[in-house]
Design an enzyme around this catalytic site. Sequence first.
Site, short mmCIF file in Angstrom:
data_model
loop_
_atom_site.label_atom_id
_atom_site.label_comp_id
_atom_site.label_asym_id
_atom_site.label_seq_id
_atom_site.Cartn_x
_atom_site.Cartn_y
_atom_site.Cartn_z
N ASP A 132 0.85 -1.18 0.00
CA ASP A 132 0.00 0.00 0.00
C ASP A 132 0.89 1.24 0.00
O ASP A 132 1.82 1.32 0.81
CB ASP A 132 -0.90 0.02 1.25
CG ASP A 132 -1.92 -1.12 1.27
OD1 ASP A 132 -1.81 -2.03 0.42
OD2 ASP A 132 -2.80 -1.11 2.14
N LYS A 195 -7.30 2.96 -2.47
CA LYS A 195 -7.62 2.80 -1.04
C LYS A 195 -7.98 4.17 -0.50
O LYS A 195 -7.38 5.18 -0.88
CB LYS A 195 -6.38 2.22 -0.34
CG LYS A 195 -6.48 2.08 1.17
CD LYS A 195 -5.21 1.39 1.73
CE LYS A 195 -5.13 1.51 3.25
NZ LYS A 195 -3.86 0.96 3.79
N LYS A 233 -10.01 -0.66 -1.51
CA LYS A 233 -9.82 -0.97 -0.09
C LYS A 233 -10.31 0.20 0.75
O LYS A 233 -9.90 1.34 0.54
CB LYS A 233 -8.34 -1.25 0.21
CG LYS A 233 -8.05 -1.51 1.70
CD LYS A 233 -6.58 -1.92 1.93
CE LYS A 233 -6.23 -1.97 3.42
NZ LYS A 233 -4.79 -2.29 3.64
#
Lengths: 265, 265
Positions: A132, A195, A233
């Site tokens: 990430d 995300k 996400k």
Amino acid sequence: MAVPIGTEELAFRAAKELDICGIPSSEGARKIQSARRLAIERPQDLAPYIEHTALKPETTRQAVITLCEEAKRFGFRGVCVNPMFVEEAKRQLAGSMCIVVTAVGFPLGANLSDTKAQETKAVVSKGADEVDMVIPVGALKAGEYPAVFDHVKAVVRAAGGTVPVKVILETVLLDEYQKVLGCLLAERAGAAFVKTSTGFAFVRKSGTFASGGATVEDVSLMRKVVGDRIGIKAAGGITDFLTAREMVAAGADRIGCSASVAIVS
Amino acid sequence: MAVPIGTEELAFRAAKELDICGIPSSEGARKIQSARRLAIERPQDLAPYIEHTALKPETTRQAVITLCEEAKRFGFRGVCVNPMFVEEAKRQLAGSMCIVVTAVGFPLGANLSDTKAQETKAVVSKGADEVDMVIPVGALKAGEYPAVFDHVKAVVRAAGGTVPVKVILETVLLDEYQKVLGCLLAERAGAAFVKTSTGFAFVRKSGTFASGGATVEDVSLMRKVVGDRIGIKAAGGITDFLTAREMVAAGADRIGCSASVAIVS
């Protein structure tokens, strides 16, 4: 009164603006298999969506070991830990189905793209299954789109084509058009997911601070923009079953949270 | 009732514990000239102590340019910006007396020591005059002192002996003995300063969040532990003249703050 602009129209404008900046429309995104969209009836149905997360600076090795034990016991998708604990998490989860996720350039995203790329190589070599990353938020806000694209591309390339990259937009700091641009930049640069949040962006609200995490509205917006082409996400401030279920209903493929055990129990 | 233990006694115990861990007592710290301890009578007397700071993720290039203009106009010691803006700040401050400070492994300190070292080399090559780093807080809390030492040493070495390194302890997350150990580890690994806080550690207080920044007590404690051997930077939550003056009176050589213009006006 101005007519409100729909998401599709915003996405169309954003795509055009990125074209004008010379940002290529695809870097060959590494697509990942979305979580099978089972009906979420009972709390434990959420387990395959959950990245059991411990990213606080004071997290100890022992806490990471416990996190991994819980991930195995409850059947979470995996754990999300800081780079210094990737090796330990990999060891703890060996032989299980749980993946190790980590975060680079985290949580500010305001370091150099070279540093993010080197950090990505390092965590992949330690065993990270997914990475990430945080965009340079200030560059997106200032309209420096090629810089944002370069940061994502640098990490995607450093991840070497086999390790999926998730791009954190830090939505609480962005307006709607910037969120749309962030999604498109991530996709064009080869991200596997967008995300919502780091969980570390605090915003001042009437004198005190509030955590600026995922919202259902943001997840819906992101799903409209990226279609089924990449994953989403939701992370930051998700602490109960009903909220987590709403996030999945709105389009989230993954839930990043620390309260995972409470959520599925 | 237990007799309270004085700072000197804590420092003695901590030094002994580090000796037992085999941590060498000096890596040849790069000493820096402390700010001349002028009496702080008027707000503008604080200017030479101030690192005018903008580390939020949403900070734009234009905001950094303004920050640099203010640093020159008010005679601050320098600016403190994220790595992606070091080059811009250096350009803006060329020909002035203001220095460019940046932060690596920031604000969590929980990435790999190699990453911190590579980031340090990168920011020094971009023109950083000083580097602030964050210790791996979870390692200190777990008693993994050699790991903390290695992180600081890696950054000090990467800084190449000419660029002073400040070591951020994130005091709000530590107990008193851990603060003492942090100071000694920083000094032994060659740091030029210890620094209280990142400004990004939020602690939950009766339902809401509060920023965990510098306190006068922590600055006093740190000064007792490091004597006059290395410098102290107080940062996080310093927003007014009286607080800043107290920090200097308690032993701070530098003040890191965003409200600098208000403080000296």
